[in-house]
Design a protein around this motif. Structure first.
Motif, PDB file in Angstrom:
ATOM      1  N   CYS A 335       9.290  29.693 -18.751  1.00  0.00           N
ATOM      2  CA  CYS A 335       8.844  31.068 -19.035  1.00  0.00           C
ATOM      3  C   CYS A 335      10.061  31.811 -19.564  1.00  0.00           C
ATOM      4  CB  CYS A 335       8.333  31.758 -17.774  1.00  0.00           C
ATOM      5  SG  CYS A 335       8.143  33.548 -18.003  1.00  0.00           S
ATOM      6  N   LEU A 337      10.835  34.764 -20.028  1.00  0.00           N
ATOM      7  CA  LEU A 337      11.242  35.985 -19.318  1.00  0.00           C
ATOM      8  C   LEU A 337      11.848  35.676 -17.958  1.00  0.00           C
ATOM      9  CD1 LEU A 337       8.438  38.546 -20.278  1.00  0.00           C
ATOM     10  CD2 LEU A 337      10.652  38.127 -21.352  1.00  0.00           C
ATOM     11  N   CYS A 338      11.350  34.588 -17.308  1.00  0.00           N
ATOM     12  CA  CYS A 338      11.987  34.140 -16.065  1.00  0.00           C
ATOM     13  C   CYS A 338      13.408  33.637 -16.367  1.00  0.00           C
ATOM     14  CB  CYS A 338      11.184  33.007 -15.409  1.00  0.00           C
ATOM     15  SG  CYS A 338       9.666  33.558 -14.590  1.00  0.00           S
ATOM     16  N   TYR A 350       7.014  25.839 -15.036  1.00  0.00           N
ATOM     17  CA  TYR A 350       5.617  26.127 -14.684  1.00  0.00           C
ATOM     18  C   TYR A 350       4.702  25.087 -15.292  1.00  0.00           C
ATOM     19  CZ  TYR A 350       7.167  30.796 -13.246  1.00  0.00           C
ATOM     20  OH  TYR A 350       7.788  31.831 -12.632  1.00  0.00           O
ATOM     21  N   CYS A 378       4.755  33.076 -17.657  1.00  0.00           N
ATOM     22  CA  CYS A 378       4.176  32.883 -16.332  1.00  0.00           C
ATOM     23  C   CYS A 378       3.204  34.042 -16.085  1.00  0.00           C
ATOM     24  CB  CYS A 378       5.256  32.834 -15.251  1.00  0.00           C
ATOM     25  SG  CYS A 378       6.017  34.418 -14.887  1.00  0.00           S
ATOM     26  N   HIS A 381       4.678  37.569 -15.333  1.00  0.00           N
ATOM     27  CA  HIS A 381       5.310  38.247 -16.469  1.00  0.00           C
ATOM     28  C   HIS A 381       4.284  38.686 -17.510  1.00  0.00           C
ATOM     29  CE1 HIS A 381       9.586  36.956 -15.394  1.00  0.00           C
ATOM     30  NE2 HIS A 381       9.630  38.270 -15.637  1.00  0.00           N
TER      31      HIS A 381
HETATM   32 ZN   LIG Z   1       8.090  34.452 -15.899  1.00  0.00          ZN
END
Ligand SMILES: [Zn+2]
Length: 388
Positions: A335, A337-338, A350, A378, A381
């Motif tokens: 992900c 952003l993670c 994920y 994810c 997010h």
């Molecule tokens: Zn994420």
């Protein structure tokens, strides 16, 4: 309540029969003593070339027409149930429609004399009832299970009958009213079955946080319908002022009363609204065309209203595979952003089922649903980013 079974011949019942084309009502019979259509009864709906013809065929074939109910109102009798059948008979006898016998179209006057007599001598079985207004109305609701049942608004008209209902029906339930065509662009419902009146009442009642029943009870004895009429026209005019293009069929039957109350204080550029409307109506990814109107009224903020068709599963799988392979090499989360955050999920991989597709360039700013514009995020997010 007292009831008495009587027999009347068709000849007696249709004596002095008069059909009002404009109101769609058969009015009098029994030489003026019988009122065929009371204000709480529905307009004549048998004139479809089937039900009205079936009534005449039944008499010529000696089939029973069923029970009819009159109310004894002192100096007059009123038809409680059976007005559709009586009106069909009256209209046939007065030459308003034809039937087909042995392959030939026949009006009453062109029928052989023996068949004319068969009709006029048919006996109608009639229960004549005597009771209070509320007894009769309760009973009316009970017996009305036969034939075409009354719908909700027809029942309300029966329960709250009076000058207000009479005036409201004259305005909203008359299919010859020149405004019906204009209203039909926005209001769904058959005027004869009280569909337009129901919407008009729903709008005004909702604007006062009332139910239709409460509004009708409160205004039951009003002589006029000024408030109802003014409010309805205000909503209709407002729609036409905001959406100035010729109405699209998707505008029909929307909750215009609620939309008016919510957005009446906002001013709009009709040029911009029309341009956006045409674009969205023609956009195949917009799943809910009916949602476009509220989306535009709300300043294009709530894309959920449009039920935009998102990426197909093939596009999602390709994006997932590409992202996940790259993330493995770099030892970061798949992900994106993670991966850039400083949290426990920084290196988490994920499964595809735990991710959702996101438009990199937002759909509402022109971003397309293509592989180039797809990234998997994810769930948390993607939800945080909002539905785009
Ligand atoms: Zn994420």
């Amino acid at each position: 309540m007292k009831t008495e079974l009587k027999r009347y011949s068709v000849e007696q019942v249709v004596e002095g029969f008069f059909y009002n084309e404009l109101e769609g009502k058969g009015v009098y019979g029994l030489g003026g003593k019988l009122v065929i259509q009371q204000e709480y009864q529905r307009n004549y709906i048998y004139n479809d070339g089937k039900k009205d013809v079936a009534v005449i065929d039944s008499m010529l074939s000696n089939y029973p027409l069923g029970l009819i109910y009159f109310v004894d109102a002192g100096d007059q009798l009123e038809v409680l149930d059976g007005q559709q059948r009586i009106t069909s008979i009256g209209r046939f006898v007065t030459g308003k429609f034809a039937i087909v016998r042995d392959g030939n179209e026949q009006t009453f006057s062109s029928l052989p004399t023996d068949q004319q007599k068969k009709i006029t001598e048919t006996e109608l079985l009639v229960y004549v009832c005597n009771g209070t207004e509320s007894e009769i109305k309760d009973w009316f609701q009970t017996i009305n299970i036969a034939g075409v049942p009354l719908n909700e608004q027809e029942l309300r008209n029966a329960i709250y009958s009076g000058p207000f209902v009479t005036a409201a029906k004259a305005e909203f339930s008359n299919s010859n009213n020149v405004f019906q065509q204009k209203w039909a662009a926005f209001v769904r419902g058959d005027p004869k079955r009280q569909g337009v009146l129901e919407v008009a009442l729903e709008w005004i009642a909702s604007s006062k946080n009332q139910t239709i029943e409460a509004y009708m009870a409160e205004h039951r004895h009003d002589a006029g319908i000024a408030e109802l009429k003014t409010y309805f026209n205000t909503v209709i005019d407002w729609i036409g002022n905001v959406f100035t293009a010729s109405p699209d069929k998707t505008m029909r039957g929307l909750e215009w009363g609620r939309l008016y109350e919510t957005y009446k204080g906002t001013s709009y550029s009709s040029v911009d609204i029309d341009a956006d409307l045409q674009t969205l109506l023609g956009d195949p990814v917009v799943g809910s065309k009916k949602g476009i109107y509220e989306y535009l009224l709300g300043g294009k903020a709530d894309t959920k209203l449009l039920n935009v068709r998102l990426f197909d599963s093939n596009t999602k799988q390709v994006a997932y595979k590409k992202q996940t392979e790259k993330a493995k090499v770099e030892d970061i989360s798949n992900c994106p952003l993670c991966a850039v955050g400083d949290n426990a999920n920084k290196t988490r991989t994920y499964k595809i089922g735990d991710m959702e597709a996101d438009h990199v360039a937002a759909w509402s700013s022109g971003g397309e649903s293509t592989i180039e514009n797809c990234q998997m995020l994810c769930v948390s997010h993607n939800r945080a980013k909002g539905n785009r």
